[in-house]
Design an enzyme around this catalytic site. Sequence first.
Site, PDB file in Angstrom:
ATOM      1  N   ASP A 110      -1.228  13.170 -15.485  1.00  0.00           N
ATOM      2  CA  ASP A 110      -1.791  14.425 -14.987  1.00  0.00           C
ATOM      3  C   ASP A 110      -1.083  14.792 -13.689  1.00  0.00           C
ATOM      4  OD1 ASP A 110      -3.372  16.573 -14.168  1.00  0.00           O
ATOM      5  OD2 ASP A 110      -5.245  15.613 -14.768  1.00  0.00           O
ATOM      6  N   ARG A 157      -1.548  17.782 -12.069  1.00  0.00           N
ATOM      7  CA  ARG A 157      -2.214  18.919 -11.428  1.00  0.00           C
ATOM      8  C   ARG A 157      -2.594  18.637  -9.973  1.00  0.00           C
ATOM      9  NH1 ARG A 157      -6.673  19.825 -16.001  1.00  0.00           N
ATOM     10  NH2 ARG A 157      -6.547  17.554 -15.867  1.00  0.00           N
TER      11      ARG A 157
END
EC number: 3.5.4.25
Length: 196
Positions: A126, A128
């Site tokens: 991930d 983000r």
Amino acid sequence: MQLKRVAEAKLPTPLGDFLMVGFEELATGHDHAALVFGDISGKTPVLARVHSECLTGDALFSLRCDCGFQLEAALTHIAEEGRGILIYHRQEGRNIGLLNKIRAYALQDQGYDTVEANHQLGFAADERDFTLCADMFKLLGVDEVRLLTNNPKKVEILTEAGINIVERVPLIVGRNPNNEHYLDTKAAKMGHLLSK
């Protein structure tokens, strides 16, 4: 503050009228948006969703993920509540971009799971940055939310960035034969809370 608030306009939807607020990252110029429903001022914590962009799920109705289902359910919950915020976090494919997401899909078709596919492409599971979302909440005058999410990491990062998450509200929708392995991987390898 990593962003500035730059524009806003009414967004009529089948669920009612939202206020769409546009934000721009100061360092990159990348844009993000928030959909605000009702009056979010006051002391009562606001029902909120941080929804990361997913062209395939949100606009093309892909069954490979639960994103489109979550977007629709979150907006419905917010409208039914009469007030709330949906932050549309423009970091496609857990921030690897659309083209790399398509490459990751091809790897998943070869048997890799979603995490392994990202790793094969040289990315973390991930990528983000949820601190941007904390800034968006602050620019909207909100620092206390009831967060619609299954992702405890999102709760942790927003809390560290100064947003008081008074409740995590599960958002478990859209499971189907095409995304079962994907959702099981998110639970097993990324800690998502997907059991009712």
